[in-house]
Design a protein around this motif. Structure first.
Motif, PDB file in Angstrom:
ATOM      1  N   PHE A  37       0.834  -1.207   0.000  1.00 41.74           N
ATOM      2  CA  PHE A  37       0.000   0.000   0.000  1.00 41.74           C
ATOM      3  C   PHE A  37       0.868   1.257   0.000  1.00 41.74           C
ATOM      4  O   PHE A  37       0.498   2.269  -0.600  1.00 41.74           O
ATOM      5  CB  PHE A  37      -0.921   0.009   1.217  1.00 41.74           C
ATOM      6  N   TYR A  38       2.000   1.210   0.689  1.00 37.97           N
ATOM      7  CA  TYR A  38       2.907   2.354   0.698  1.00 37.97           C
ATOM      8  C   TYR A  38       3.580   2.520  -0.669  1.00 37.97           C
ATOM      9  O   TYR A  38       3.611   3.607  -1.230  1.00 37.97           O
ATOM     10  CB  TYR A  38       4.013   2.166   1.747  1.00 37.97           C
ATOM     11  N   GLY A  41       1.357   3.285  -3.811  1.00 30.78           N
ATOM     12  CA  GLY A  41       0.639   4.547  -3.686  1.00 30.78           C
ATOM     13  C   GLY A  41       1.511   5.753  -3.973  1.00 30.78           C
ATOM     14  O   GLY A  41       1.035   6.889  -4.036  1.00 30.78           O
ATOM     15  N   GLU A  42       2.822   5.519  -4.152  1.00 30.29           N
ATOM     16  CA  GLU A  42       3.770   6.603  -4.418  1.00 30.29           C
ATOM     17  C   GLU A  42       4.053   6.720  -5.913  1.00 30.29           C
ATOM     18  O   GLU A  42       3.849   5.770  -6.680  1.00 30.29           O
ATOM     19  CB  GLU A  42       5.086   6.340  -3.679  1.00 30.29           C
ATOM     20  N   ALA A 106      -0.644   2.984   7.115  1.00 28.82           N
ATOM     21  CA  ALA A 106      -0.705   3.177   5.667  1.00 28.82           C
ATOM     22  C   ALA A 106      -1.830   4.135   5.293  1.00 28.82           C
ATOM     23  O   ALA A 106      -1.681   4.992   4.409  1.00 28.82           O
ATOM     24  CB  ALA A 106      -0.898   1.837   4.963  1.00 28.82           C
ATOM     25  N   PHE A 107      -2.967   4.017   5.989  1.00 31.80           N
ATOM     26  CA  PHE A 107      -4.098   4.924   5.740  1.00 31.80           C
ATOM     27  C   PHE A 107      -3.738   6.359   6.119  1.00 31.80           C
ATOM     28  O   PHE A 107      -4.015   7.305   5.367  1.00 31.80           O
ATOM     29  CB  PHE A 107      -5.318   4.451   6.533  1.00 31.80           C
ATOM     30  N   TYR A 109      -0.763   7.641   6.331  1.00 33.99           N
ATOM     31  CA  TYR A 109       0.270   8.126   5.408  1.00 33.99           C
ATOM     32  C   TYR A 109      -0.346   8.591   4.093  1.00 33.99           C
ATOM     33  O   TYR A 109       0.048   9.614   3.527  1.00 33.99           O
ATOM     34  CB  TYR A 109       1.287   7.017   5.151  1.00 33.99           C
ATOM     35  N   LYS A 110      -1.328   7.847   3.605  1.00 33.19           N
ATOM     36  CA  LYS A 110      -1.970   8.219   2.342  1.00 33.19           C
ATOM     37  C   LYS A 110      -2.723   9.527   2.483  1.00 33.19           C
ATOM     38  O   LYS A 110      -2.721  10.355   1.562  1.00 33.19           O
ATOM     39  CB  LYS A 110      -2.920   7.098   1.906  1.00 33.19           C
ATOM     40  N   ARG A 111      -3.379   9.746   3.626  1.00 34.60           N
ATOM     41  CA  ARG A 111      -4.188  10.948   3.816  1.00 34.60           C
ATOM     42  C   ARG A 111      -3.358  12.162   4.234  1.00 34.60           C
ATOM     43  O   ARG A 111      -3.611  13.279   3.768  1.00 34.60           O
ATOM     44  CB  ARG A 111      -5.263  10.688   4.875  1.00 34.60           C
TER      45      ARG A 111
END
Length: 570
Positions: A37-38, A41-42, A106-107, A109-111
Motif C-alpha cells: 500500500f505504501y 501509492g507513491e 498506511a491509511f 500516510y496516504k491521507r
C-alpha cells in the motif's frame, strides 16, 4: 528428577523458539505484502537505480521491522513463560495487532503524508474521528472484519508451523530468502549513502515512504512536495520556494451569494506596522462597549507586501506571483462589488506617501494623511470642540481599512480609542478588527501577534486557538455579508468563530517555511535547518527536526492548489 525437568524445559523452550522463528518468517512475508500500500501509492522512480533501491528497501525494511518486533516482544515472553498454548495465542494477537497498526499507518500516510507519530497526534486523531463520525457503522465493520480476518490467518499459520515444524526445518528455501533480505538490508543502506553523497534525488525522495523511516533533510521533502525544484536539488543549488506546477485559477464570482437589503453595518480594519502587545489589546477591549474576541494566538508572519496578500486573498505567500498574473480581485472585494458596497483605504504616514507594499490600492478608494485628527474631527468639530463621534460614525456602510506606519503608533492608539468610543453612539454596531501588518525579520515572523476582533452579537471570548490574517476574509464573508462557506472550501483561511480544532497554520518566505502549531512556531529553511522561537530569550533557537509538523505545514500551503475549483458561482 531435576535433570529430567531441566531437559523437558530445554526441549520445550527450543521447540518454541524454533516455531517462533518460522511464525515470524511467515509474518515477514505478510508484512511485505501489506506494505505494498505504501509502495504502489507513491510516484514510481524515474531511474533504474531508483527502482532497484525501492524494491530492496521495501523487502529488507519490512523484514527488519517484523524481526525487531519479534525480538523485543515475543522472544522475551518465550524466555520468561514458555507455555505452548499461551505463547502461540499471545504471538498471534501481537502480530495481528501489529498488522492492523500497519494498515492504519498506511491509511494515515496516504491521507496526511506521514506515519503515526506523537507530534502530530492531534491531526491523526482528528482524521480518524472525522472518519468515524462520517460513517460509524462502516468504519467499525471494516476495522473489526480486517482484524478478525488477520487473527484467523495468524492462528492458522501458528497452528501450521507448530504441526509441521519438522517438515519446515527440512525445507531449504527459507534460508535463501533470509539471506536475500539480509543482503538487501545492507545494500539498501550503502545505496542510500551513495545517493546522499551524489545528491541523487530519485533515491532520497523515498526516505519517508515506509514506516519508521525519515528523510535526510527537509530539502528532500520540499522537493517531493514540489515546492523546490528537483534539478536545483540534484545540482545542490539554492533557489526560492515556489509551486512547481500550474496554480489553480482563483474563483470569479458571477452573482452575489445572497440577495439582501443594503448593508447598514461597516467593517473597520485598523492595522499598524508596529506589533501590538497583549496589554494594549486588553486595554482596547476594556474600552469597547460591545463584545470582544481577543485573538491571543494570532499569526502574521509575512513581509509587509506578502502580509497584505495573506489578508486579502486568504492564501499563503507562495501563490502571490501566480495569482497576480490572473488579475482577479479577492473574493471579499468581488462580493462587495456585486453589492455596490464601498471599499476604502486610508494610509497614515509621516510624509503622506503610500508605501510600495500596498500594491492593491487601485481596487479601493485610497487616500493618505499625515495626521489622524482629520479622521476623528471634522473642521467644525475641531473649531467648536464638539463631540467627535458624529464624524467617526458618518461614513457610509462599507469596508474601511486604516493603515498606520511605524512612525504613527501613537496616532493609531488615539484613533482606535476614538473609534471604540464612537461605537457606543451607533444603533448598528460595526465589525472592528485591530491588528498589525508585516514583519522585518525571522524573529518577528516567528512571534505571535495578538489582535482584537469585535463582532456584534458574539459573546466576549479569549480565543487561544491559532488564527491568522488568512482567516479574516472568510470571517467577514460569513459574519458581515452572510456568505456562509463561500471561502472556507476554496482558500486556506477559516471563519474565526468556527475554528475548534488545534490546527496547523503555515506560510512561506523566500528562504523556507514557517509552521505554527499550538505553542510551537518553527522555521524550516531550504537547507533543512529547523529553528523555533523562544519567548523567554526572545530570539530563534535551534530545535530537533519535526518532519511530520513540516508535512502538515506543506499540506496547509498546498490546500488551495489541490482544489479543482476554477469558477465559483453563488
Amino acid at each position: 528428577m531435576v535433570s529430567f525437568e531441566s531437559k523437558s524445559y530445554s526441549k520445550r523452550l527450543l521447540h518454541l523458539i524454533s516455531w517462533s522463528h518460522w511464525f515470524t518468517f511467515f509474518n515477514v512475508l505478510i508484512a511485505i505484502l501489506l506494505s505494498s500500500f505504501y509502495v504502489f501509492g507513491e510516484k514510481t522512480p524515474d531511474t533504474l537505480i531508483g527502482h532497484f533501491y525501492l524494491y530492496i528497501t521495501w523487502a529488507s525494511h519490512m523484514g527488519f521491522l517484523t524481526f525487531i518486533g519479534f525480538l523485543l516482544i515475543i522472544f522475551p515472553i518465550i524466555l520468561i513463560y514458555p507455555r505452548t498454548q499461551f505463547i502461540r495465542i499471545t504471538s498471534s494477537l501481537v502480530f495481528t495487532a501489529s498488522l492492523v497498526l500497519l494498515l492504519l499507518d498506511a491509511f494515515v500516510y496516504k491521507r496526511l503524508g506521514y506515519h503515526l507519530n506523537a507530534s502530530s497526534s492531534d491531526q491523526i486523531i482528528l482524521l480518524i474521528s472525522n472518519l468515524i463520525s462520517h460513517n460509524t457503522l462502516k468504519f467499525w465493520l471494516i476495522t473489526t472484519s480486517t482484524a478478525f480476518v488477520l487473527l484467523i490467518i495468524e492462528l492458522t499459520l501458528s497452528n501450521y508451523a507448530w504441526k509441521h515444524l519438522k517438515d519446515l526445518q527440512r525445507m531449504p528455501y527459507a534460508k535463501y530468502v533470509v539471506r536475500v533480505l539480509v543482503a538487501s538490508f545492507f545494500v539498501s543502506h550503502f545505496t542510500h549513502i551513495w545517493a546522499d553523497a551524489r545528491w541523487n534525488y530519485d533515491v532520497l525522495k523515498q526516505d519517508t515512504v515506509l514506516p519508521l523511516s525519515y528523510p535526510t533533510t527537509a530539502k528532500t521533502l520540499l522537493t517531493k512536495y514540489e515546492l523546490f525544484d528537483a534539478n536545483d536539488y540534484t545540482e545542490n543549488k539554492e533557489s526560492a520556494l515556489s509551486i512547481k506546477h500550474k496554480v489553480s485559477s482563483y474563483p470569479v464570482l458571477t452573482e452575489q451569494c445572497n440577495v439582501l437589503e443594503p448593508a447598514e453595518q461597516s467593517v473597520y480594519m485598523v492595522l499598524t506596522e508596529t506589533a501590538l502587545t497583549e496589554n494594549k489589546i486588553e486595554a482596547f477591549a476594556l474600552k469597547s462597549s460591545g463584545s470582544t474576541i481577543d485573538l491571543a494566538r494570532h499569526i502574521n508572519n509575512a513581509l509587509p507586501s506578502d502580509s497584505w496578500f495573506n489578508l486579502l486573498y486568504s492564501l499563503p505567500s507562495i501563490y502571490k506571483d501566480k495569482i497576480a498574473e490572473q488579475n482577479v480581485k479577492p473574493l471579499l472585494l468581488q462580493e462587495m462589488e456585486l453589492r455596490n458596497i464601498a471599499a476604502n483605504l486610508t494610509v497614515i504616514t509621516k510624509d503622506g506617501v503610500i508605501p510600495d507594499s500596498i500594491w492593491f490600492s487601485q481596487w479601493l478608494n485610497t487616500s493618505s494623511v499625515t495626521e489622524v485628527s482629520s479622521l476623528i474631527f471634522s473642521e467644525r468639530e475641531a473649531l467648536e470642540k464638539t463631540d467627535f463621534t458624529d464624524n467617526l460614525n458618518k461614513p457610509k456602510a462599507g469596508l474601511h481599512i486604516l493603515y498606520f506606519d511605524a512612525d504613527n503608533s501613537a496616532q493609531a492608539e488615539l484613533y482606535i480609542d476614538a473609534l471604540l468610543v464612537a461605537q457606543r453612539e451607533k444603533d448598528t454596531k460595526d465589525i472592528i478588527w485591530v491588528s498589525s501588518m508585516g514583519n522585518k525579520n525571522i524573529q518577528d515572523s516567528l512571534a505571535i501577534k495578538p489582535s482584537l476582533l469585535i463582532v456584534p452579537g458574539q459573546a466576549s471570548n479569549k480565543l487561544k486557538r491559532l488564527t491568522s490574517h488568512m482567516d479574516i476574509q472568510p470571517t467577514l464573508l460569513s459574519r458581515w455579508l452572510k456568505c456562509d462557506g463561500l471561502a472556507s472550501t476554496i482558500v486556506n483561511g477559516k471563519d474565526i468563530l468556527t475554528v475548534k480544532s488545534n490546527r496547523v497554520i503555515a506560510n512561506t518566505i523566500d528562504t523556507g517555511i514557517i509552521v505554527f502549531k499550538k505553542d510551537k512556531s518553527v522555521f524550516i529553511d531550504n537547507n533543512g535547518e529547523f529553528q523555533s522561537y523562544s519567548r523567554q530569550l526572545k530570539m530563534p533557537i535551534s530545535v530537533n527536526a519535526d518532519f511530520p509538523l513540516m508535512i502538515d505545514g506543506v499540506n496547509f500551503i498546498k490546500r488551495f492548489n489541490e482544489s479543482t475549483v476554477t469558477e465559483t458561482t453563488n
